[in-house]
Write an enzyme that holds these catalytic residues in place. Structure first.
Site, mmCIF file in Angstrom:
data_model
loop_
_atom_site.group_PDB
_atom_site.id
_atom_site.type_symbol
_atom_site.label_atom_id
_atom_site.label_comp_id
_atom_site.label_asym_id
_atom_site.label_seq_id
_atom_site.Cartn_x
_atom_site.Cartn_y
_atom_site.Cartn_z
ATOM 1 N N CYS A 1 94.954 68.491 66.141
ATOM 2 C CA CYS A 1 96.277 67.875 66.042
ATOM 3 C C CYS A 1 96.561 67.019 67.274
ATOM 4 C CB CYS A 1 97.359 68.950 65.957
ATOM 5 S SG CYS A 1 97.154 70.062 64.586
ATOM 6 N N ARG B 1 92.030 61.310 65.998
ATOM 7 C CA ARG B 1 91.810 62.753 66.152
ATOM 8 C C ARG B 1 91.692 63.462 64.811
ATOM 9 N NH1 ARG B 1 93.629 64.538 71.374
ATOM 10 N NH2 ARG B 1 94.217 66.580 70.575
ATOM 11 N N TRP C 1 96.178 68.161 62.015
ATOM 12 C CA TRP C 1 94.835 68.452 61.483
ATOM 13 C C TRP C 1 94.896 69.945 61.204
ATOM 14 C CZ3 TRP C 1 89.997 66.581 60.187
ATOM 15 C CH2 TRP C 1 88.943 67.482 60.188
ATOM 16 N N ASN D 1 99.701 71.665 69.182
ATOM 17 C CA ASN D 1 98.255 71.579 68.940
ATOM 18 C C ASN D 1 97.676 72.873 69.463
ATOM 19 O OD1 ASN D 1 95.605 70.754 68.511
ATOM 20 N ND2 ASN D 1 95.450 69.808 70.531
ATOM 21 N N GLY D 2 96.957 73.608 68.612
ATOM 22 C CA GLY D 2 96.357 74.867 69.056
ATOM 23 C C GLY D 2 96.508 75.922 67.965
ATOM 24 N N GLU E 1 66.337 69.360 61.130
ATOM 25 C CA GLU E 1 67.623 68.771 61.577
ATOM 26 C C GLU E 1 67.398 67.781 62.715
ATOM 27 O OE1 GLU E 1 70.479 68.377 60.596
ATOM 28 O OE2 GLU E 1 71.679 67.893 62.370
ATOM 29 N N LYS F 1 68.499 63.844 62.620
ATOM 30 C CA LYS F 1 69.336 63.176 63.636
ATOM 31 C C LYS F 1 68.680 61.886 64.106
ATOM 32 C CE LYS F 1 72.792 64.768 63.280
ATOM 33 N NZ LYS F 1 72.523 65.497 62.152
ATOM 34 N N GLU G 1 68.810 59.247 61.362
ATOM 35 C CA GLU G 1 70.166 58.779 61.065
ATOM 36 C C GLU G 1 70.685 57.739 62.031
ATOM 37 O OE1 GLU G 1 72.505 62.586 60.866
ATOM 38 O OE2 GLU G 1 73.670 61.292 59.575
ATOM 39 N N HIS H 1 47.146 71.747 57.004
ATOM 40 C CA HIS H 1 47.135 71.428 55.567
ATOM 41 C C HIS H 1 47.446 69.962 55.319
ATOM 42 C CE1 HIS H 1 46.718 75.698 54.758
ATOM 43 N NE2 HIS H 1 47.680 75.907 55.645
ATOM 44 N N LYS I 1 80.545 59.068 56.389
ATOM 45 C CA LYS I 1 80.768 60.387 56.987
ATOM 46 C C LYS I 1 80.835 61.461 55.913
ATOM 47 C CE LYS I 1 81.508 63.520 60.034
ATOM 48 N NZ LYS I 1 80.323 64.020 60.770
HETATM 49 C C1 AGP Z 1 74.496 64.817 58.985
HETATM 50 O O1 AGP Z 1 74.344 64.245 60.277
HETATM 51 C C2 AGP Z 1 74.870 63.781 57.953
HETATM 52 N N1 AGP Z 1 76.006 63.040 58.341
HETATM 53 C C3 AGP Z 1 74.904 64.338 56.544
HETATM 54 O O2 AGP Z 1 73.622 64.825 56.258
HETATM 55 C C4 AGP Z 1 75.902 65.473 56.288
HETATM 56 O O3 AGP Z 1 75.494 66.653 56.948
HETATM 57 C C5 AGP Z 1 75.928 65.734 54.775
HETATM 58 O O4 AGP Z 1 76.370 64.555 54.126
HETATM 59 C C6 AGP Z 1 76.843 66.906 54.385
HETATM 60 O O5 AGP Z 1 78.150 66.597 54.724
HETATM 61 P P1 AGP Z 1 79.247 67.786 54.659
HETATM 62 O O6 AGP Z 1 78.847 68.802 55.680
HETATM 63 O O7 AGP Z 1 80.550 67.114 54.990
HETATM 64 O O8 AGP Z 1 79.229 68.359 53.277
#
Ligand code: AGP
Length: 606
Positions: A2, A27, A70, A96-97, A479, A483, A486, A502, A601
């Site tokens: 928030c 935010r 938020w 906020n908190g 992961e 990263k 991405e 393999h 996002k």
């Molecule tokens: C991760 O860095 C990506 N932005 C993407 O893989 C993300 O994790 C995926 O789209 C899932 O999103 P969510 O956690 O909002 O469901």
């Protein structure tokens, strides 16, 4: 998280407050509201623009407080939007908190006849001050007395209808900054809405209370002792303030990881019993005891977090577990029954494939739980129960702090489920005790930030990377590779180290680097063999190794040392240097780190 904003001066408070709220929208928000002394209060859901549109004519006053919400407690609705007020509509508060003891405080206040209008923890604060005003007519003293009863965190601003030339602000665990202007003063969660008015600011410390009038501000402790706080002149611009001084939200959010772990575990550990507790699971805890199989569903990083959860649940809770991409689960003919738990992981709570997987599993009788960061999101609402991350909004497209939070909560859920089964008190206590040490250990890793940045020069020319790990850290290899892909647009592949012979070993030569996660754990010797076979083919290796393990240093091209922890918790630490490695690679390539090309996002479509 928030955002609060307050103004006291000679100008049109509503105008200043609305502009300031718009600046705070970075935010994250789901609703907003404003109180102006002498004019009243207005609040609504959605963006600040929605609030601006419904401000009545002649809504005028020269002091007020405003809030961008938020949600952490209570759905994102107009009723739950701040400011909140007391029974007499005299005391107004923006916050906020998290008020951790809001339930017991609410019960006490209800016994004294207080009626609540919202389902938020914040509203408690207004009624607490109302109670204290019955004992002391002095508003700042009433605010301090009320806050002494609060357990939790707050960055808050209070006003009283009878004292338009007074704002009382307070800080405990959530930032508050005072802006000192000419015949006007400001209070906010960060300096971004203040900068256009003044660059002279004072940062409150935990336990501070600021008494602000048009021409003065006085800072004291909750006990009333004067607290001399230095004034600062901010050189940053708004964008830099919003990023906390970091160049990108991604770096800011990586650096927030220690606090994110603390927020994930706060109020959820019962040390004496070696237990984890979740308010959101109370209603289904008996059903959880009967669960015989878990299907974890997520997409992208959330899916990889689920893979870590699979190892945790099987090894430490003895529950058969599988992990599915949302996009696959929904089109399979999954075997699901009323002893199956569908555990959905989602930062946004809006990922279409994950949402459809939940619906499919529920149609077949499964209990659906969510681990979600966005309160009131679709997934949060459609699950039968769930756990919020409380990680604050994650602005950067690349998920970092949310992933760390997801792993933390999965560890807590492991203890929750394990202790319902045959996990011993000692094991429960051991895991939870070590979990409380993770923030400090992440801090130690973050202190290597510059060393990681300098490493980039030795790897930025490579076009392909292999990331390898085993067991708990195989998902972290996936992961880490994601990263890098991405944000750097560089090809990277996560692979089980045991699979090298393999096939993947054929790719290894001096132009094909490998990032290897090699902790002193149950698969250490196997990982050492994998490193040897790679190095024997001149493949450059960057190893993540346990602090003090100099044997690995001798074998590889570069090594990053990670503090020792329990094997089950090591993924939480291992992912942090890989996030930084990807971030600095992207910066070096000059990419739009927070908004990588082609990505969104939240993937709300198939
Ligand atoms: C991760 O860095 C990506 N932005 C993407 O893989 C993300 O994790 C995926 O789209 C899932 O999103 P969510 O956690 O909002 O469901």
């Amino acid at each position: 998280m928030c955002g609060i904003f307050g103004y006291i001066g000679k100008k049109d408070a509503a105008l200043i407050l609305l502009d300031g709220l718009a600046t705070l929208e970075y935010r994250g928000y789901d609703s907003s509201g404003i109180y102006v002394s002498g004019a009243g209060n207005v609040k609504t859901i959605g963006a600040v623009e929605n609030l601006r549109k419904i401000i009545p004519k002649n809504f005028y006053g020269t002091s007020g407080i405003a809030h961008l919400r938020w949600a952490t407690h209570g759905e994102p609705t107009e009723r739950n939007a701040h400011p909140h007020t007391d029974c007499a509509k005299s005391v107004w508060v923006v916050h906020n908190g998290i008020v951790e003891n809001y339930k017991e405080l609410g019960e006490l206040l209800s016994l004294r006849g207080h009626k609540f209008q919202s389902s938020t923890d914040t509203e408690i604060l207004a009624h607490l001050v109302e109670e204290e005003m019955k004992l002391t007519k002095e508003f700042p003293a009433a605010v301090s007395a009320a806050l002494k009863k609060v357990r939790g965190t707050y960055g808050a601003a209070f006003m009283h209808g009878g004292e338009p030339n007074l704002i009382v602000a307070a800080r405990m665990g959530a930032p508050v900054v005072i802006g000192c202007g000419t015949e006007e003063n400001f209070v906010a969660s960060d300096a971004s809405p203040i900068l256009r008015h003044t660059r002279h600011v004072v940062y409150l410390h935990d336990g501070d209370v600021a008494i602000m009038r048009q021409n003065s501000h006085h800072i004291q402790t909750l006990e009333g002792a004067a607290a001399g706080r230095a004034s600062h002149t901010i050189e940053w611009d708004e964008a830099q303030v919003q990023k906390g001084g970091y160049d990108h939200f991604m770096l800011k959010e990586i650096m927030e990881a220690p606090g994110v772990v603390e927020n994930a575990i706060r109020g959820r550990i019962v040390t004496s019993g070696g237990l984890a507790k979740f308010g959101g699971l109370e209603a289904v805890k008996d059903k959880l005891r009967d669960v015989k199989r878990i299907v974890i569903v997520g997409c992208g990083s959330a899916y990889y977090a689920g893979l870590v959860g699979e190892y945790m649940f099987e090894e430490c809770a003895g529950i058969s577990t599988e992990v599915e991409f949302g996009s696959e689960f929904r089109y399979r003919k999954p075997v699901v029954d009323d002893h199956t738990l569908l555990l959905a992981i989602s930062q946004s709570g809006e990922t279409a494939d994950t949402l459809e997987a939940i619906r499919e599993a529920k149609r077949k009788g499964a209990l659906a739980l969510g681990i979600v960061n966005t309160v009131g999101s679709t997934i949060a609402r459609e699950c039968d129960a769930g756990i919020y991350n409380h990680a604050g909004p994650e602005i950067s497209v690349a998920s970092t702090k949310a992933f760390v939070s997801q792993l933390t909560i999965l560890a807590l859920v492991t203890v929750f489920l394990g202790r319902q089964r045959n996990m011993s008190l000692a094991t429960g206590r051991e895991i939870l005790a070590e979990l409380t040490q993770i923030p400090v250990k992440i801090d130690k890793i973050l202190q290597q930030k510059d060393k990681i940045r300098k490493l980039i020069a030795r790897y930025s020319s490579f076009r392909d990377f292999l990331y390898i790990g085993r067991k708990y850290n195989l998902p972290i290899a996936y992961e880490g590779a994601l990263k890098l892909k991405e944000v750097s647009y560089v090809h990277a592949e996560g692979y089980g180290a045991g699979e090298m012979k393999h096939g993947p070993l054929a790719m290894i030569d001096e132009n094909f680097p490998t990032v290897a996660i090699v902790f002193q754990d149950s698969v250490y010797e196997k990982m050492i063999s994998n490193i040897r076979e790679i190095e024997a083919r001149k493949g450059p290796v960057l190893a993540l190794a346990t602090e003090g393990d100099n044997d690995v240093s001798a074998l590889v091209r570069d090594v990053l040392f990670i503090p020792k922890t329990l094997e089950i918790l090591s993924p939480i630490l291992a992912v942090v240097p890989l996030q930084l490695f990807a971030y600095f690679n992207a910066v070096e390539k000059g990419h739009n780190v927070d908004r990588p090309r082609n990505l969104a996002k939240s993937v709300t479509v198939e």
